[in-house]
Design a protein around this motif. Structure first.
Motif, mmCIF file in Angstrom:
data_model
loop_
_atom_site.group_PDB
_atom_site.id
_atom_site.type_symbol
_atom_site.label_atom_id
_atom_site.label_comp_id
_atom_site.label_asym_id
_atom_site.label_seq_id
_atom_site.Cartn_x
_atom_site.Cartn_y
_atom_site.Cartn_z
ATOM 1 N N ARG A 1 -0.647 -7.538 3.967
ATOM 2 C CA ARG A 1 0.525 -6.914 3.670
ATOM 3 C C ARG A 1 1.333 -6.314 3.625
ATOM 4 O O ARG A 1 1.992 -7.064 4.704
ATOM 5 C CB ARG A 1 -0.303 -5.068 3.955
ATOM 6 N N TYR B 1 4.275 0.330 4.963
ATOM 7 C CA TYR B 1 3.359 1.143 4.368
ATOM 8 C C TYR B 1 3.970 2.137 3.551
ATOM 9 O O TYR B 1 4.475 2.970 4.404
ATOM 10 C CB TYR B 1 2.639 1.767 5.288
ATOM 11 N N MET C 1 0.948 -1.502 -0.258
ATOM 12 C CA MET C 1 0.070 -0.426 -0.083
ATOM 13 C C MET C 1 0.975 1.392 -0.300
ATOM 14 O O MET C 1 1.561 1.570 0.818
ATOM 15 C CB MET C 1 -0.829 0.223 0.552
ATOM 16 N N SER D 1 -6.191 5.712 1.505
ATOM 17 C CA SER D 1 -5.280 3.983 1.508
ATOM 18 C C SER D 1 -6.021 3.429 2.884
ATOM 19 O O SER D 1 -5.742 1.973 2.187
ATOM 20 C CB SER D 1 -3.836 4.786 1.338
ATOM 21 N N GLU D 2 -5.558 3.611 4.124
ATOM 22 C CA GLU D 2 -6.056 2.814 5.098
ATOM 23 C C GLU D 2 -7.557 2.266 4.841
ATOM 24 O O GLU D 2 -7.944 1.032 5.511
ATOM 25 C CB GLU D 2 -5.855 4.527 6.017
ATOM 26 N N ASP E 1 -6.727 -0.881 2.624
ATOM 27 C CA ASP E 1 -5.918 -1.131 3.593
ATOM 28 C C ASP E 1 -6.992 -2.380 4.901
ATOM 29 O O ASP E 1 -6.645 -3.736 5.232
ATOM 30 C CB ASP E 1 -4.186 -0.573 4.127
ATOM 31 N N ARG E 2 -7.110 -1.587 5.258
ATOM 32 C CA ARG E 2 -7.764 -2.582 6.218
ATOM 33 C C ARG E 2 -9.014 -4.078 5.877
ATOM 34 O O ARG E 2 -9.155 -4.522 6.084
ATOM 35 C CB ARG E 2 -8.795 -1.429 7.453
#
Length: 149
Positions: A118, A122, A88, A104-105, A108-109
Motif C-alpha cells: 500500500r 490511507y 486504499m 476496506s481494512e 487491505d490486510r
C-alpha cells in the motif's frame, strides 16, 4: 500510469467515488478503468497496474454486498502479489467506532498478507462528517499518485 479503480459498495457511494476518481485520472492523462469488485478476481491483479480500492463498510464491519464475492476469492487466493502497488480509500461512519471503515481494512490486510504494497496515506470518508465523499477522495488522490511513482 495504468490505474484500475476497484470498488465495493452497498448503497452506491463507493461506485460514485470510483467514477469521479477515474474521471480525474483520465483528465490528467492517466489510463484508468473502473471495475466493481464483484466482477474482478484476484488472479487479474498484476504489477503492471496501480490499484485504487474504494470500499465501504456494511453491517457489523463487514464487506459491502458487491465486495463479498471478491473477498471470498481473495481469502482462497494463494498467489503472490509482490510487486503490486495499491492505495486504499475506505468509507464508514465514526458513530460506529469499533467497525469504522472495516470493510476496506479487510481487503487491505489480505492484500498485505499476499505481498502487495500500500502506498500513500490511507484515505477515509466519515459519513458523520459534512464532507462530500468524492471531495475527500479527490483531495486524497494527488498524494497517492505521488507516492506510487
Amino acid at each position: 500510469m495504468r490505474i484500475t479503480v476497484l470498488y465495493g459498495t452497498e448503497s452506491g457511494n463507493s461506485e460514485l467515488i470510483a467514477q469521479d476518481l477515474a474521471a480525474k485520472l483520465q483528465e490528467d492523462g492517466h489510463e484508468a478503468e473502473v471495475i466493481d469488485l464483484q466482477d474482478f478476481a484476484p488472479e487479474q491483479i498484476t504489477p503492471e497496474n496501480f490499484y485504487l480500492v474504494v470500499c465501504s463498510t456494511h453491517g457489523e464491519g463487514e464487506l459491502p454486498n458487491t465486495a463479498l464475492p471478491f473477498g471470498e476469492r481473495l481469502d482462497a487466493f494463494t498467489g503472490d502479489l509482490s510487486g503490486v502497488k495499491y492505495a486504499m480509500f475506505g468509507l464508514g461512519d465514526t458513530f460506529y467506532e469499533e467497525t469504522y471503515s472495516q470493510g476496506s481494512e479487510i481487503i487491505d490486510r489480505r492484500f498485505a498478507e499476499l505481498g502487495a504494497t500500500r502506498v500513500g496515506e490511507y484515505g477515509r470518508h466519515d459519513a458523520s462528517s459534512w464532507d462530500l465523499p468524492s471531495d475527500v477522495a479527490l483531495e486524497w488522490l494527488p498524494g497517492v499518485l505521488e507516492a506510487a511513482e
